[in-house]
Structures are given as structure tokens and as C-alpha cells.
Design a protein around this motif. Structure first.
Motif, mmCIF file in Angstrom:
data_model
loop_
_atom_site.group_PDB
_atom_site.id
_atom_site.type_symbol
_atom_site.label_atom_id
_atom_site.label_comp_id
_atom_site.label_asym_id
_atom_site.label_seq_id
_atom_site.Cartn_x
_atom_site.Cartn_y
_atom_site.Cartn_z
ATOM 1 N N GLN A 174 0.812 -1.216 0.000
ATOM 2 C CA GLN A 174 0.000 0.000 0.000
ATOM 3 C C GLN A 174 0.851 1.273 0.000
ATOM 4 O O GLN A 174 0.374 2.348 0.380
ATOM 5 C CB GLN A 174 -0.945 0.012 1.224
ATOM 6 C CG GLN A 174 -1.880 -1.172 1.307
ATOM 7 C CD GLN A 174 -2.844 -1.231 0.124
ATOM 8 O OE1 GLN A 174 -3.316 -0.207 -0.362
ATOM 9 N NE2 GLN A 174 -3.133 -2.441 -0.333
ATOM 10 N N ARG A 175 2.110 1.151 -0.471
ATOM 11 C CA ARG A 175 3.000 2.308 -0.450
ATOM 12 C C ARG A 175 3.555 2.647 -1.828
ATOM 13 O O ARG A 175 3.761 3.807 -2.150
ATOM 14 C CB ARG A 175 4.187 2.050 0.507
ATOM 15 C CG ARG A 175 3.796 1.968 1.973
ATOM 16 C CD ARG A 175 5.010 1.592 2.815
ATOM 17 N NE ARG A 175 4.674 1.551 4.245
ATOM 18 C CZ ARG A 175 4.798 2.579 5.063
ATOM 19 N NH1 ARG A 175 5.249 3.732 4.603
ATOM 20 N NH2 ARG A 175 4.481 2.471 6.344
ATOM 21 N N THR A 176 3.853 1.635 -2.599
ATOM 22 C CA THR A 176 4.541 1.831 -3.869
ATOM 23 C C THR A 176 3.805 1.080 -4.965
ATOM 24 O O THR A 176 3.274 -0.005 -4.729
ATOM 25 C CB THR A 176 5.988 1.302 -3.779
ATOM 26 O OG1 THR A 176 6.630 1.912 -2.669
ATOM 27 C CG2 THR A 176 6.772 1.605 -5.044
ATOM 28 N N THR A 177 3.771 1.668 -6.144
ATOM 29 C CA THR A 177 3.192 1.009 -7.307
ATOM 30 C C THR A 177 4.298 0.700 -8.301
ATOM 31 O O THR A 177 5.124 1.563 -8.612
ATOM 32 C CB THR A 177 2.128 1.884 -7.981
ATOM 33 O OG1 THR A 177 1.095 2.174 -7.027
ATOM 34 C CG2 THR A 177 1.512 1.171 -9.178
ATOM 35 N N VAL A 178 4.314 -0.539 -8.768
ATOM 36 C CA VAL A 178 5.314 -0.997 -9.718
ATOM 37 C C VAL A 178 4.595 -1.484 -10.964
ATOM 38 O O VAL A 178 3.537 -2.125 -10.868
ATOM 39 C CB VAL A 178 6.165 -2.141 -9.110
ATOM 40 C CG1 VAL A 178 7.167 -2.667 -10.124
ATOM 41 C CG2 VAL A 178 6.868 -1.672 -7.854
ATOM 42 N N ASN A 179 5.139 -1.194 -12.102
ATOM 43 C CA ASN A 179 4.556 -1.651 -13.360
ATOM 44 C C ASN A 179 4.914 -3.116 -13.580
ATOM 45 O O ASN A 179 6.065 -3.452 -13.865
ATOM 46 C CB ASN A 179 5.069 -0.810 -14.528
ATOM 47 C CG ASN A 179 4.594 0.625 -14.449
ATOM 48 O OD1 ASN A 179 3.468 0.880 -14.037
ATOM 49 N ND2 ASN A 179 5.446 1.567 -14.842
ATOM 50 N N CYS A 180 3.925 -3.986 -13.440
ATOM 51 C CA CYS A 180 4.125 -5.430 -13.587
ATOM 52 C C CYS A 180 3.466 -5.916 -14.874
ATOM 53 O O CYS A 180 2.866 -5.147 -15.625
ATOM 54 C CB CYS A 180 3.544 -6.174 -12.384
ATOM 55 S SG CYS A 180 4.249 -5.683 -10.791
ATOM 56 N N ARG A 181 3.537 -7.207 -15.103
ATOM 57 C CA ARG A 181 2.876 -7.860 -16.234
ATOM 58 C C ARG A 181 2.178 -9.107 -15.703
ATOM 59 O O ARG A 181 2.578 -9.668 -14.694
ATOM 60 C CB ARG A 181 3.884 -8.263 -17.321
ATOM 61 C CG ARG A 181 4.661 -7.094 -17.938
ATOM 62 C CD ARG A 181 3.773 -6.238 -18.798
ATOM 63 N NE ARG A 181 4.539 -5.233 -19.510
ATOM 64 C CZ ARG A 181 4.781 -4.025 -19.056
ATOM 65 N NH1 ARG A 181 4.348 -3.691 -17.828
ATOM 66 N NH2 ARG A 181 5.469 -3.157 -19.761
#
Length: 650
Positions: A117-124
Motif C-alpha cells: 500500500q506504499r509503492t506502485t510498480v509496473n508489472c505484467r
């Protein structure tokens, strides 16, 4: 009468049929409404479950590919997981129903990963997996990985793939994931105080970034740790000597080219400048012929001019970049080495050695200077010319990055020039002179040992600002221990007892409490500890303590008897403390660098992986000297941590 009865019967039948039809219509409408509400509720719940549930909710055991040269870590499930009963005060967790199947995807699509709930990462993601970028995993979990090319020949049938013509091939690339890039060194057994010191043959102390240069006056490294101008750091000097001793034992005989010795090897020197001359004469001290020179009109900057100069053939091996000679230095004597560095074009640089108390300086973009000190007379002078050039280039302003770490293959020594007056003998270029560097370290320790038997570190040290600090002049048990290990080997190799006497004096500080300027501290319970950094309160650094023990072991084994009884007692006391306190350094996934969190209101200091592997290497050595199972078992467990294993949780 019959007609009336028949009519009544028909009427009743019609009524029954109408009533039945009406009831059916009403029931059907209610069922449809109920079904509609149920479908809507189920759809909403399924969507909610899809948002809650990960794509993969349990461990799938699939055949892992075995790539050639790549180790696969077994996935181990906790046998007790899911079988223990909940504690009385535990809350049972409701297990959600599996999510409804998703519509099949046509490939890999983007999906945002929200981390804690702190960081957003671009995943697949695809139908069954979510793919998280390794650049994020590397920092988050402190792991390492890289793509590596593999051969195309089939090495393992379990990893083969079949192309269109039925030919089986191994993948051309594999991704190698490691928890640590540091390697554990298996010590050579049986260990001897006269043999190799752990894995120090792999050390290249003089090339470290925190080494300003190797002093042209004393032949030992000058450290920039905690002081950018440089200082003599006894730990670094002892490691310098030990590393060259190990290379001396392990290495092949160096390649040497004798250029001038005044009698059997005579070179064609070029003499320039009015009054300049050379001659080969018998020296009254050395009792053999030497080359005497007088060289005038030498330039002080830029390209050297005048003097006595020896041009070297381009065929001379680029491996031979270590210069050694016996040199009679007089006032005004200097030595210049001319280099060519291969860049896009050939660049000329000049390294000069001349009488001065300064360590290293530059005057022009191509000239580097080292100070010889002010003493005159005969001296043995040995220089790693590549290191001198590298350190000098690093000191030059506005230098191209490609020249900051110039490699051996790009460097050629083109000329040697002497200026002033002096004499030389045994002028040699070689691939290495490990014995010379080994004795430079040992002789510095003998010369600079103080009346307390130690080597003070004359820079302040702040371990934790305003909490754990040391004033200039502190001693280190690690310095004492590694110095002892070096001196014991120098005494054995040379037969000169001056080195052994210095090693015996070095044990004095082991008895002196840190609060009194020594290196001894006590952990609660009365366990003695020899401190690498003797702060108040104590730190209890593990690797420095073990090095101090190895030094004591080397000394007591070098000369068993009354003269080393004190070293033996100090060693036994220290080993007792180590066995008791070693479990405190276990993090459950690695090791602690020290125990500062036990003694001070500061966070713990986990050891980075290279220190963790140092701990393991040290323990493996101690396990070969002491059969107490605590040492070997901790070393084995810590070794497993390198492969991602962790201590089980509750």
C-alpha cells in the motif's frame, strides 16, 4: 339433469385449469426475480473475490528446468504448516472461496502491482502468473541477477526445446538469480601459521578505491578511510603484507628482465646535457660494481629532457610492470618513468619519484609525482608501476573516465630516466615482486610499533554519530591480530627474530580495557572480547574479533612454550567467549556485523553479504582448529543463508 351435472363438471375443470395457470405464472415470475437477484449477488461477490485473491493462491509443484551451470534452489514447504492447532487466543481466519475463472488472455498484459500500500510498480500478467520487474526485486530483497549466454548444444534433456526441424537445443540465455555474489573460501587444511592466510591471495589491497597510493617512502598503502588526505592504517598495511605473502606462496616464479647491474647486464644509456655522464664503478658498501650517474639539465614538467635515459623496446612484455632496483639516493636525485597509454590515440604520461615528504601530487595534465622522503643513501626501491600510474591518473583533474582504471594491456613503459647524482644496481622490470611488498609491510610494523606494543590509528572514527566514537590515537584488536599474523610469517620466512619479538609485544593491549585505551571489553556475563573498534559502550564486531584470535593462534603455534603462554591464554579466553556469544550474531537469514543493538539505543547492523561470507570463512578455519560443534554448525547454517534459506518462523 344430466346437462346440469355435465355443465357443472366442465365448469369445475375450467376453473381448475385457470387457477393452475395463474398459480404457475405467479411462481415463475417469483423464481425469475429470485434468480436474477441471486445472479447479481454472485457476480458482485465473484468480482470482489477476484480483487481480493491473487492469481495463484497455492504453491504449484512443476518441473523446474535444470540449465547447465545454473543451480536450482529447492522449494521446501514447512511440514507443520496448516497442521498446528490455533492457540486459545487466536482468531480463526475464514478461507475465501476460490475466485471464478478469468477470461483467457491472448498474451502478457500490463498490471499495476501495489506494494504494501506504499509503492506502485509496473508489472505484467498472463492467465496464471504475475511478473514483477527484477529491478524492483533486486532492491527490495537485496538479491542479484543477470542474463548469461549458454551454449546451444543439448546438455540436459530436461531443459531441451524442440524447433521446427526436430533439433533439440538448450536455451541460448538463462537468467541467473543469486542471493549473494560473495563466495565462501574453503581454507587450506591443515592450517599453519607459516602458510597462506585464509583467502588473502585474492586481495589486491593497493588497488582499492580507499587507498590513495602506495607510499614511495615506505612502500606501504596510504588509506583515505575517515581522512581524505591519507594516513597509514595498520589494518590495511597488515593486509597488504599478508596478501603478497599468500601470492608469494601460491604464484609462479615471476618473469624478470635485468636491465642494469653494472657488470653482467649493461644497457645502452643515453646521456644528455652539459656535464652529464655515467660510469661503472665498484661501490665501497656493496662491494660490487654499480652504475654511477650524474645528470644535469633535466626538465621539471612536461616531457622529460636531459639526464640519463634508457629507452625500452616495445617488445618488452606488458606484464612486466613492476620496477625494482637498489638505489643510492643523493640530494636532487630523481627517477622518471615514461608511459604510453593506448586510448583512441597513444597518450604519454610521466611518473616522477623525487625527494619530498609529500605523498602524491600533479603539476601538469601528463605529469604525476611521488615523494621519496628526505633520506639519502642506499635503499631498496620497488614499485608497481601500473598502480602508481592508476593512482596518479585518478588524481589528475578533468581526466577521461576511460583512463580512471586503465588496464595492464593498454600500458607500455617506454623509458627510464635518472636526474641528479646517484648510483643504481639490479635495475629490473618484472611481472611481480611479492616478497618485496611482503617485507615492506612487516618492516613498517616493526619500525612503527609504539611502547605499548601497538600501532595507533591517528584519525578519529565515528561509528555512530554522537553515540559510538573514537578519538585519534585509538588501537584496534583486528590490527593487532593481523599484524601478529604477518610478523610471525616474516620471522619464519626470513629467520630474523626481530619480527617475532614485535609479535610478542603486540599482545600487551589485549589485556588493557577499552576504557583505558586498550582493546579489551566484556559482554554481560563476564565474557572477554577483543574490540576492532574499542568504543564505549562496546560494539562487539565479529570479524575483527576473529582476526584477533587468529593472530593469537599463529603466535602460540609459532613458538610453543613459556614465551607464548600469554598468547595461548588470551586465545583460549577469546574462544570461550566466541562459543557463548556466536548465536547472538544469527539474524535467521544472515549474520550481524556487531552487537551494537545490545549495548546502545541504535538499530542493529546486519552484515552485508561480503562480510557474511567473511564470517563463514573465518568460522570454517576455526572449526578446523577447535572441534566444538557450535562453530561448525553455525558456519553450515550461515552458509545455507547464502542460498536463500531462512530460520523457520513460529
Amino acid at each position: 339433469m344430466r346437462l346440469k351435472i355435465r355443465g357443472a363438471v366442465v365448469g369445475c375443470c375450467v376453473a381448475v385449469l385457470l387457477t393452475t395457470a395463474l398459480l404457475w405464472l405467479r411462481c415463475h415470475a417469483d423464481s425469475a426475480s429470485l434468480h436474477s437477484r441471486h445472479s447479481s449477488s454472485s457476480s458482485a461477490e465473484a468480482q470482489q473475490q477476484q480483487r481480493r485473491q491473487p492469481l495463484q493462491t497455492r504453491l504449484h509443484h512443476t518441473a523446474l528446468p535444470q540449465y547447465p551451470g545454473v543451480g536450482i534452489v529447492d522449494v521446501v514447504e514447512d511440514e507443520d504448516y496448516g497442521t498446528d492447532e490455533l492457540d486459545d487466543d487466536s482468531e480463526s481466519e475464514t478461507i475465501a472461496e476460490p475466485a471464478q475463472p478469468r477470461a483467457a488472455l491472448t498474451g502478457v498484459v500490463p498490471v499495476p502491482c501495489i506494494i504494501n500500500q506504499r509503492t506502485t510498480v509496473n508489472c505484467r500478467r498472463d492467465d496464471t502468473e504475475v511478473y514483477v520487474p527484477f529491478s524492483f526485486l533486486k532492491q527490495y530483497f537485496e538479491v542479484y541477477g543477470s542474463l548469461e549466454a549458454r551454449g546451444s548444444k543439448l546438455l540436459n534433456r530436461n531443459i531441451s526445446t524442440t524447433d521446427g526441424d526436430g533439433t533439440e537445443e538448450a536455451p541460448s540465455e538463462v537468467f541467473v538469480w543469486q542471493h549473494s555474489t560473495s563466495k565462501v573460501f574453503e581454507p587450506a587444511l591443515p592450517y599453519s601459521p607459516y602458510g597462506a592466510f585464509l583467502n588473502f591471495q585474492l586481495y589486491n589491497v593497493e588497488s582499492r578505491d580507499r587507498v590513495k597510493c602506495v607510499s614511495a617512502k615506505d612502500g606501504v598503502p596510504i588509506s583515505t578511510q575517515w581522512q581524505s588526505s591519507g594516513h597509514t592504517y595498520p589494518i590495511q598495511i597488515a593486509q597488504f603484507g599478508l596478501s603478497h605473502y599468500c601470492k608469494l606462496l601460491a604464484g609462479d616464479k615471476p618473469k624478470r628482465t635485468l636491465l642494469e647491474d653494472g657488470q653482467s647486464a649493461i644497457s645502452a644509456w643515453q646521456v644528455a646535457g652539459a656535464g652529464s655522464r655515467i660510469g661503472r664503478v665498484t661501490d665501497s658498501v656493496r662491494k660490487n660494481k654499480v652504475l654511477r650517474y650524474r645528470a644535469n639539465e633535466c626538465g621539471d614538467s612536461g616531457k622529460p629532457s636531459g639526464g640519463v635515459r634508457l629507452s625500452l623496446p616495445m617488445t618488452l612484455s606488458s606484464e612486466q610492470l613492476t620496477l625494482s632496483l637498489d638505489w643510492f639516493v643523493q640530494r636532487g636525485s630523481s627517477l622518471t618513468i615514461a608511459f604510453v597509454v593506448r586510448e583512441k590515440t597513444q597518450l604519454a604520461f610521466y611518473v616522477r619519484y623525487l625527494p619530498s615528504d609529500d605523498l602524491l601530487w600533479t603539476k601538469s595534465p601528463r605529469s604525476i609525482y611521488y615523494g621519496l622522503g628526505q633520506s639519502t643513501g642506499w635503499r631498496r626501491f620497488t614499485r608497481n608501476l601500473l598502480v602508481d600510474l592508476q593512482k596518479g591518473l585518478a588524481a589528475l583533474p578533468k581526466l577521461a573516465k576511460s583512463l580512471r582504471k586503465v588496464g595492464r594491456s593498454r600500458v607500455q613503459v617506454t623509458a627510464i630516466q635518472f636526474c641528479g647524482e646517484g648510483k643504481i644496481d639490479n635495475l629490473t622490470l618484472s611481472s611481480a615482486e611479492h616478497a618485496e611488498h611482503f617485507y615492506a609491510g612487516a618492516e613498517w610494523l616493526v619500525k612503527h610499533q609504539d611502547h605499548r606494543g601497538g600501532w595507533p590509528i591517528n584519525v578519529p572514527r565515528s561509528v555512530v554519530k554522537d553515540v559510538l566514537t573514537l578519538e585519534s590515537g585509538w588501537y584496534s584488536a583486528m590490527a593487532q591480530g593481523q599484524a601478529i599474523s604477518l610478523l610471525v610469517r616474516a620471522a619464519h620466512h626470513s629467520g630474523d627474530q626481530i619480527f617475532l619479538h614485535a609479535a610478542l609485544r603486540a599482545t600487551q593491549l589485549y589485556h588493557v580495557n577499552a576504557s583505558m585505551g586498550g582493546v579489551r571489553a566484556y559482554f554481560p556475563g563476564g565474557y572477554a572480547w577483543y574490540e576492532e573498534y574499542p568504543t564505549t559502550p562496546s560494539l562487539f564486531v565479529l570479524n575483527g574479533f576473529i582476526y584477533s584470535l587468529i593472530g593469537l593462534f599463529d603466535l602460540k603455534e609459532a613458538r610453543p612454550g613459556p614465551s607464548t603462554a600469554d598468547a595461548a591464554e588470551l586465545y583460549n579466553v577469546g574462544m570461550t567467549s566466541l562459543k557463548k556469544l556466536l548465536p547472538l550474531f544469527d539474524t535467521g537469514w544472515g549474520s550481524f556485523y556487531d552487537l551494537r543493538h545490545f549495548t546502545s539505543p541504535v538499530p542493529p547492523k546486519p552484515a552485508r553479504w561480503d562480510y557474511h561470507t567473511t564470517h563463514i570463512t573465518q568460522l570454517l578455519l576455526l572449526a578446523s582448529l577447535d572441534d566444538d560443534p557450535i562453530i561448525a554448525s553455525v558456519a553450515a547454517r550461515w552458509r545455507d543463508y547464502l542460498n536463500g534459506k531462512r530460520a523457520p518462523h513460529n
